[in-house]
Design a protein around this motif. Structure first.
Motif, short mmCIF file in Angstrom:
data_model
loop_
_atom_site.label_atom_id
_atom_site.label_comp_id
_atom_site.label_asym_id
_atom_site.label_seq_id
_atom_site.Cartn_x
_atom_site.Cartn_y
_atom_site.Cartn_z
N GLN A 32 -36.54 47.29 -24.02
CA GLN A 32 -34.83 47.29 -23.85
C GLN A 32 -34.45 47.83 -25.16
O GLN A 32 -35.14 47.55 -26.27
CB GLN A 32 -34.36 46.13 -23.67
N ALA A 33 -33.29 48.55 -25.44
CA ALA A 33 -32.80 48.48 -26.71
C ALA A 33 -32.24 47.29 -27.14
O ALA A 33 -31.93 46.36 -26.72
CB ALA A 33 -31.70 49.62 -26.53
N THR A 34 -32.17 47.42 -28.56
CA THR A 34 -31.44 46.06 -29.35
C THR A 34 -30.35 46.25 -29.88
O THR A 34 -30.20 47.69 -30.13
CB THR A 34 -32.48 45.51 -30.29
N ALA A 35 -29.35 45.66 -29.98
CA ALA A 35 -28.08 45.71 -30.67
C ALA A 35 -28.11 44.87 -32.16
O ALA A 35 -28.44 43.62 -32.24
CB ALA A 35 -26.98 45.46 -30.07
N ASN A 36 -27.88 45.55 -33.11
CA ASN A 36 -27.74 44.88 -34.44
C ASN A 36 -26.41 44.94 -35.29
O ASN A 36 -26.04 46.10 -35.23
CB ASN A 36 -28.99 45.50 -35.23
N ALA A 37 -26.12 43.80 -36.02
CA ALA A 37 -25.20 43.92 -36.89
C ALA A 37 -25.39 42.83 -38.01
O ALA A 37 -25.88 41.85 -37.95
CB ALA A 37 -23.71 43.60 -36.23
N ARG A 38 -24.90 43.47 -39.17
CA ARG A 38 -25.02 42.54 -40.28
C ARG A 38 -23.59 41.95 -40.92
O ARG A 38 -23.03 43.09 -41.31
CB ARG A 38 -25.86 43.04 -41.50
N ILE A 39 -23.31 40.92 -40.74
CA ILE A 39 -21.92 40.61 -41.00
C ILE A 39 -22.03 39.74 -42.31
O ILE A 39 -22.87 38.73 -42.27
CB ILE A 39 -21.37 39.63 -39.86
N LEU A 40 -21.07 40.25 -43.23
CA LEU A 40 -21.25 39.50 -44.55
C LEU A 40 -19.88 38.70 -44.90
O LEU A 40 -18.83 39.26 -44.61
CB LEU A 40 -21.49 40.53 -45.68
N LYS A 41 -19.89 37.56 -45.54
CA LYS A 41 -18.64 36.93 -45.76
C LYS A 41 -18.26 37.72 -47.08
O LYS A 41 -18.97 38.47 -47.89
CB LYS A 41 -19.22 35.53 -46.34
N PRO A 42 -16.84 37.54 -47.37
CA PRO A 42 -16.43 38.10 -48.67
C PRO A 42 -17.18 37.58 -49.82
O PRO A 42 -17.43 36.55 -49.94
CB PRO A 42 -14.92 37.83 -48.85
N THR A 99 -22.68 35.29 -48.39
CA THR A 99 -23.39 34.79 -47.21
C THR A 99 -24.93 34.62 -47.21
O THR A 99 -25.62 35.23 -48.08
CB THR A 99 -23.34 36.19 -46.23
N GLN A 102 -28.54 36.57 -48.34
CA GLN A 102 -28.39 38.00 -48.53
C GLN A 102 -28.77 38.18 -50.03
O GLN A 102 -28.28 37.31 -50.91
CB GLN A 102 -26.86 38.29 -48.19
N TRP B 44 -36.17 53.46 -22.88
CA TRP B 44 -35.44 53.28 -24.16
C TRP B 44 -35.60 54.27 -25.14
O TRP B 44 -36.95 54.62 -25.32
CB TRP B 44 -36.09 51.63 -24.48
N ASN B 47 -31.97 52.12 -30.67
CA ASN B 47 -31.55 51.03 -30.82
C ASN B 47 -29.76 51.20 -31.16
O ASN B 47 -29.64 52.29 -31.63
CB ASN B 47 -31.84 50.00 -31.63
N LEU B 48 -28.93 50.19 -30.75
CA LEU B 48 -27.42 50.32 -31.29
C LEU B 48 -27.53 49.50 -32.64
O LEU B 48 -28.08 48.31 -32.81
CB LEU B 48 -26.55 49.71 -30.36
N ILE B 53 -21.21 44.96 -42.05
CA ILE B 53 -19.63 44.60 -41.87
C ILE B 53 -19.20 43.58 -42.92
O ILE B 53 -19.67 42.35 -42.54
CB ILE B 53 -19.24 44.34 -40.42
N LEU B 55 -16.63 40.82 -44.10
CA LEU B 55 -15.36 40.37 -43.93
C LEU B 55 -14.38 40.28 -45.09
O LEU B 55 -14.87 40.24 -46.13
CB LEU B 55 -15.49 38.89 -43.38
N TYR B 90 -30.79 55.77 -23.76
CA TYR B 90 -31.82 55.71 -22.88
C TYR B 90 -32.01 57.01 -22.15
O TYR B 90 -31.20 57.84 -22.18
CB TYR B 90 -31.62 54.73 -21.43
N GLY B 156 -24.48 36.68 -41.55
CA GLY B 156 -25.59 36.81 -41.34
C GLY B 156 -26.07 38.21 -40.43
O GLY B 156 -25.07 38.88 -40.03
N TYR B 158 -27.19 39.75 -37.04
CA TYR B 158 -26.93 39.23 -35.63
C TYR B 158 -27.83 40.27 -34.68
O TYR B 158 -27.88 41.44 -34.86
CB TYR B 158 -25.34 39.39 -35.11
N GLY B 160 -29.21 41.24 -30.83
CA GLY B 160 -29.34 40.95 -29.39
C GLY B 160 -30.03 42.02 -28.43
O GLY B 160 -30.39 43.19 -29.09
#
Lengths: 181, 168
Positions: A32-42, A99, A102, B44, B47-48, B53, B55, B90, B156, B158, B160
């Motif tokens: 399956q594909a994964t979904a990724n995001a890196r979220i950073l505090k100011p 964060t 990091q 597959w 990936n996404l 990002i 804040l 896919y 951090g 994330y 899924g």
């Protein structure tokens, strides 16, 4: 006719069951594909009220070239002969918040110290700490937490002197920035 | 599919035998239909990725950042978005000319440094896709996704995993 109808009904039921019980055509991928995001505090960087200070340096009258250094790690000033250094030195210090876990790069471009009253200037090469020792680039720090605690980054420096350097008091201001890597 | 076809034929035979029995038999024509399709496969490809990002300062909520299945990235003013982004992809193969339903439920993204911190990513799916060929080539389809952030979202990385299935 009743028998025929009954048999037909049974046959139809069997046929219906055969279709509904047939394996579904659904397919799933082996991966399956994964979904990724890196979220950073100011990110914030704050001066800790500690200046970089080379204290007092006495030149020699004979020709020379020497580099004076205040290490960022708090070691004593590097003061090669024929210079004589005295007084209390200090490193500059900043606090960086962001964060947890990091990497942040603290950028410390050279700073020019001007002679008070004019008549000369000295270029200081800033030496930022990193907490990725023994490897790592100067100014690269890994944030050990998120939020208010942050991490302190010490900044030392060095500059070159010759017998021709005008004596006097030199002062300048930093332009330090921090950014996520 | 071979087992299913055999059962259907034997069922028709039972009906025919009974109808031929009585002398005052009546004839009734029943239409028999079958649709034979190739097995579906889904693979597959990609990936996404929503990139990095940052804040913004100050309090905010309801900041939706995401990438549509068409690849259009959206980053509201409260955020600073950097780095490469990508949709998931896919490939599906099956029978030419058929429509395939895509099931792609929302994805739970988990903070890799603190698994109590999660984000729900709403998936942008085409819903269905038409197969333009039979066999190995198939057709690719993309999936986008969006998350909603606030100033209190924990920082951090994330991650899924999608749970994609396809069906005729």
């Amino acid at each position: 006719m009743r028998t025929l109808l009954r048999m037909t009904s049974v046959a139809a039921t069997v046929a219906a069951l055969a279709f509904t019980a047939a394996p579904a055509q659904a397919a799933t991928p082996t991966s399956q594909a994964t979904a990724n995001a890196r979220i950073l505090k100011p990110l914030s960087i704050t001066w800790n009220n500690t200046n970089l200070n080379f204290a007092d340096i006495v030149l020699d009258t004979n020709p020379f070239t020497a580099t004076v250094r205040v290490p960022f790690n708090g070691s004593p000033i590097v003061c090669p002969a024929p210079l004589t250094c005295s007084g209390t030195t200090s490193v500059a210090s900043y606090n960086v918040k962001g964060t947890n876990n990091q990497l942040v790069h603290v950028s410390t471009p050279n700073v020019t110290m001007n002679r008070v009253g004019g008549g000369g200037s000295i270029t200081v090469r800033l030496l930022a700490a990193n907490n990725l020792a023994p490897s790592g680039v100067a100014g690269d720090v890994l944030l050990p937490n998120s939020g208010n605690s942050g991490v302190d980054v010490a900044i030392g420096g060095e500059f070159d002197l010759t017998e021709a350097t005008p004596d006097g008091v030199y002062t300048g201001n930093f332009a330090v920035t921090a950014d996520y890597m | 599919m071979r087992g299913l076809a055999t059962l259907w034929l034997s069922t028709v035979s039972v009906v025919a035998a009974v109808a031929a029995g009585p002398a005052h038999a009546a004839t009734s024509n029943v239409q028999v239909n079958a649709q034979v399709v190739k097995p579906l496969t889904v693979t597959w490809l990609q990936n996404l990725d929503l990139g990095t990002i940052a804040l913004g300062t100050g309090a905010f909520s309801g900041a939706v950042v995401g990438i549509s299945r068409a690849g259009v990235f959206t980053c509201p003013a409260a955020l600073v978005c950097t780095g490469p982004t990508a949709v998931a992809k896919y490939n599906v193969t099956g029978t030419n000319g058929t429509t395939v339903r895509i099931s792609a439920p929302n994805v739970t993204l988990v903070n890799q440094a603190d698994n109590t911190q999660t984000l729900i990513m709403v998936v942008d799916s085409p819903g269905t896709v038409s197969l333009p060929n039979s066999g190995n080539k198939g057709v690719d389809f993309p999936l986008g996704g969006r998350i909603t952030l606030s100033s209190t979202t924990a920082g951090g990385v994330y991650k899924g995993t999608f749970n994609v299935t396809v069906d005729y």
